[in-house]
Design a protein around this motif. Structure first.
Motif, short mmCIF file in Angstrom:
data_model
loop_
_atom_site.label_atom_id
_atom_site.label_comp_id
_atom_site.label_asym_id
_atom_site.label_seq_id
_atom_site.Cartn_x
_atom_site.Cartn_y
_atom_site.Cartn_z
N LEU A 1 0.83 -1.20 0.00
CA LEU A 1 0.00 0.00 0.00
C LEU A 1 0.86 1.26 0.00
CD1 LEU A 1 -2.73 1.39 0.11
CD2 LEU A 1 -2.74 1.06 2.60
N ALA A 2 1.94 1.25 0.77
CA ALA A 2 2.82 2.42 0.81
C ALA A 2 3.35 2.76 -0.58
CB ALA A 2 3.97 2.18 1.78
N ALA A 3 3.57 1.74 -1.39
CA ALA A 3 4.07 1.96 -2.75
C ALA A 3 2.99 2.45 -3.71
CB ALA A 3 4.70 0.67 -3.29
N THR B 1 4.97 -1.39 15.39
CA THR B 1 6.39 -1.08 15.21
C THR B 1 6.77 -1.13 13.73
OG1 THR B 1 6.94 -1.95 17.40
CG2 THR B 1 8.73 -1.80 15.80
N ALA B 2 6.28 -2.15 13.02
CA ALA B 2 6.59 -2.28 11.60
C ALA B 2 6.01 -1.10 10.80
CB ALA B 2 6.02 -3.60 11.06
N GLU C 1 6.97 4.04 7.91
CA GLU C 1 6.83 5.48 7.72
C GLU C 1 8.19 6.17 7.72
OE1 GLU C 1 4.30 9.33 9.35
OE2 GLU C 1 4.26 7.46 10.50
N LEU C 2 9.06 5.76 8.63
CA LEU C 2 10.40 6.35 8.66
C LEU C 2 11.17 6.09 7.37
CD1 LEU C 2 11.50 5.50 12.32
CD2 LEU C 2 11.07 7.78 11.38
N ARG C 3 10.95 4.90 6.81
CA ARG C 3 11.70 4.49 5.62
C ARG C 3 11.15 5.08 4.34
NH1 ARG C 3 10.48 -0.35 3.44
NH2 ARG C 3 9.75 -1.08 5.49
N THR C 4 9.81 5.24 4.26
CA THR C 4 9.18 5.63 3.00
C THR C 4 8.52 7.01 3.04
OG1 THR C 4 7.03 4.66 3.57
CG2 THR C 4 8.67 3.19 2.56
N GLY C 5 8.30 7.54 4.24
CA GLY C 5 7.54 8.78 4.37
C GLY C 5 6.05 8.58 4.21
#
Length: 360
Positions: free
Chosen positions: A113-115, A153-154, A159-163
């Motif tokens: 989903l983040a992608a 946590t994941a 969010e930290l990795r992808t914004g």
């Protein structure tokens, strides 16, 4: 955003999902005359694992969405696989949240989903209410809490990795460990509200004979966010004894259809429609967990769309994603000839409710 859930379609591999988006979702968008259409994707476990491992496969899915004017803000990660098997029933609650495979699947859904999210938009993933109510042990309870903490946590690390922020939304359902909103609120207290919240399914709310305004007040008082609304309607029978023949047309073998009867001293419960015919007195109104089309009109039976309307009216601004989730078109007593037309009519109906809410 208003969208419709693609768990109505049976495809579970990439070819099939891309085909359903091109053939069905694009047709719904065209019928609505819209430049863009929101879709809430359901992606089976094997496909999600493939999309996480293969950038080319993920790129193909993204391109299919873009080419057809489709936008994704939410995933439905409740069914794991086999959602259109001949018999699903209680298998839909497997794996449970005490199983590490449920954590793995949901975390992978978040990666996908983040992608796919539009720029600057938060995402949501709906998930099951831990599992069916039995069997369930103290060890299961501890494992489920541990796994949902690990999911939070994941999602933070994602969010930290992808914004991109993706939030998980627990969806209470009659008969499950989190049977209703009160159960879900008790469970969610003390969890990470940044990444864990509630999915409010208005069919499930209706089956529980809950007061939508009171439920929303309780949610706000508990400090829990409604991350996602699933716009859905249950079957309602004012006189189930008189409507028995009509109700029997909805007693089908694929899905579980929990039944609740409103009695003078409370709510009576059965886990499926066939069982309700044998065990419930049918002296008071019934509500049946059968997602019927929102715009449908019956005779002896009717949809609980008033619960949807009252829920939308009660929720504060800004509204979360609203996902129309009628997955039962293929098992309706009178299946439609034109599925895309039916989905478009549901979206039009829901848009009217949202317009009425804006004008309040």
């Amino acid at each position: 955003m208003l969208c419709y859930c693609t768990n109505v379609h049976p495809a579970e591999d990439l070819d099939g999902v891309c085909a359903q988006l091109t053939e069905h979702a694009a047709s719904v968008r065209a019928r609505l005359g819209a430049d863009e259409l929101g879709v809430g994707l359901w992606l089976a476990a094997d496909l999600v694992a493939q999309l996480c491992a293969d950038p080319a496969a993920l790129g193909r899915l993204r391109l299919t969405l873009d080419d057809n004017g489709l936008v994704v803000e939410t995933l439905n990660a409740f069914p794991y696989r086999g959602f259109h098997d001949a018999v699903v029933k209680r298998r839909v609650y497997q794996p449970r949240w005490c199983d590490p495979e449920r954590l793995r699947y949901t975390a992978q859904c978040a990666e996908v989903l983040a992608a796919l999210l539009p720029e600057g938009v938060d995402g949501s993933i709906s998930t099951l209410p831990l599992g069916w109510r039995e069997p369930w042990t103290r060890d299961d309870e501890a494992a489920a809490r541990h796994n949902l903490d690990r999911l939070a946590t994941a999602l933070s690390e994602l969010e930290l990795r992808t914004g991109r922020r993706v939030r998980a939304a627990v969806e209470p359902e009659p008969g499950c460990l989190l049977d209703d909103v009160d159960d879900a609120l008790r469970w969610l207290r003390g969890t990470d509200g940044t990444y864990l919240g509630l999915c409010l399914d208005t069919c499930h709310l209706a089956v529980s004979f809950a007061d939508p305004a009171a439920a929303v007040r309780d949610i706000e008082a508990a400090g829990v966010d409604v991350v996602k609304v699933q716009a859905s309607a249950a079957l309602h029978a004012d006189d189930p004894a008189a409507a028995r023949a009509e109700l029997a047309r909805y007693a089908e073998p694929r899905y579980l259809h929990q039944v609740r009867e409103l009695a003078a001293d409370g709510v009576l419960r059965c886990d499926d429609l066939d069982e309700a015919f044998r065990r419930l007195p049918a002296a008071g109104p019934w509500r049946v967990h059968f997602h019927v089309p929102l715009h449908w009109t019956g005779t002896a039976l009717r949809p609980t769309t008033d619960v949807l309307r009252r829920t939308l009216q009660a929720l504060p601004d800004p509204l979360p994603t609203v996902e129309v989730e009628t997955y039962t078109w293929s098992v309706l007593a009178d299946p439609p000839d034109d599925l895309a037309a039916g989905i478009a009519a549901e979206l039009d109906f829901t848009r009217e409710l949202l317009d009425q809410r804006s004008a309040r």
